[in-house]
Design an enzyme around this catalytic site. Sequence first.
Site, short mmCIF file in Angstrom:
data_model
loop_
_atom_site.label_atom_id
_atom_site.label_comp_id
_atom_site.label_asym_id
_atom_site.label_seq_id
_atom_site.Cartn_x
_atom_site.Cartn_y
_atom_site.Cartn_z
CB THR A 1 -23.59 -14.97 12.86
OG1 THR A 1 -22.08 -14.69 12.79
CG2 THR A 1 -23.84 -13.84 13.80
CG ASN A 2 -19.50 -17.65 15.12
OD1 ASN A 2 -18.54 -16.78 15.14
ND2 ASN A 2 -19.61 -18.33 14.04
#
Length: 401
Positions: free
Chosen positions: A210-211
């Site tokens: 993810t980020n």
Amino acid sequence: MSILSGKHIILGVTGSIAAYKAADIASKLTQAGALVDVILTGAGEKFVSPLTFQSVTGRKAFTDKDLWGDQAHVMHISLGKVADLLVIAPCTADTMAKLAHGIADNLLTVTALAAKCPLLIAPAMDGGMFDHPATQENLKTLQSRGVWVTGPAEGHLASGLKGTGRMVEPAEVLGQIRVALGQNGELTGKKVIVTAGGTQEAIDPVRVITNHSSGKQGYALAQAALDAGAEVTLITTPTALTPPVGAKIVNVKSVQDMLDALLNESADVLVMAAAAADFRPKHVAQNKLKKRDGIPQIELEAAPDILKTVAGSGSKTKRFKVTVGFAAESRDLLENASEKLKSKGLDFIAANDISAKDAGFAVETNRITLLFADGSQETLPLMTKTEAAEKIIEHIARLLK
Ligand code: PMT
């Protein structure tokens, strides 16, 4: 500027224990720049004193004494005339009945009859009173006249019983106030989809790629679109944020989920504020990868490019009248953003300099340059994500005209 700023709101407070929550509503409206005139009914005064409201609004709180005071002949007319919205929260079964039947026997109900502005009520009563056929008929009558109704909610009631009758929480009332005030905004009658948050690409049942996207910019855009009167769908990955009141919320995780959700919706406008993955694991392990099996080699593949699919040259039809993208860049900001504007077939793109500490992921502010398909540019100064969202919505409204 907030939709509440400078708005004149009458807040009616009737006789329910939920009256204490009205002080919070009055305070939050005032903090947002609204001019709040509180009118308490006799029963409302028994729960919270006018002084409480005067203290949080900095304005006189009116009671039935004012109905018979020296300004009596004009009081209800003048209050109702200046208001942008009349909110009655909490609104008892008794006041609902009076409103439905045009009974005007106290300052609040006289004002409601004289006012020309929209009316929003937040019913609060015992479950049995709410379910009573008389109350249900009154509710239908009020709704058929265009009265906005929020709640009541289900849960613990003052009687000690559980049921439907609790006033909705102040945040919900405040959200509905924004929706009601936005009704004649620049995007009234338009549908807007906003995507928000960082996508999650599964590696195995417990791990994801993810980020750092918090969803703040996307949620601010959804709120700004609601404030402008749009019908809003917010397609969001899991975030810690409270969704804006009035938006349809679609929860997703991966890029594929986000694309599927988007293809299920139709709208005039798409704003892709989400930080969607460019790569994802080619194979998702069915079981948790174990340390004892050594360091896994995770092969990646390209994730579907959502914007290219729905708006870019790969897209067969133009699904949206206006499509807006974001570009999160740590170098060559304008060159990279300009390339994305063209390759993704966008009307404009918000170029985000994520190398700055006060812009981009998870912070409250953003530094954005807007690049338009006609070659024009606008560099916005450092501003809150709410202000940036309002600017973007202004441009969308201009392009739709
Ligand atoms: O959520 P916050 O913490 O408030 O942070 C805001 C933000 C930095 C996430 C946001 O303002 C932002 O810049 N979002 C876009 C981030 C991004 O993914 O940029 P990109 O340059 O990788 O992608 C360009 C555009 O293509 C974006 O509109 C993106 O949504 C879209 N995209 C990306 C990948 C993909 N597979 N499909 C896409 O459509």
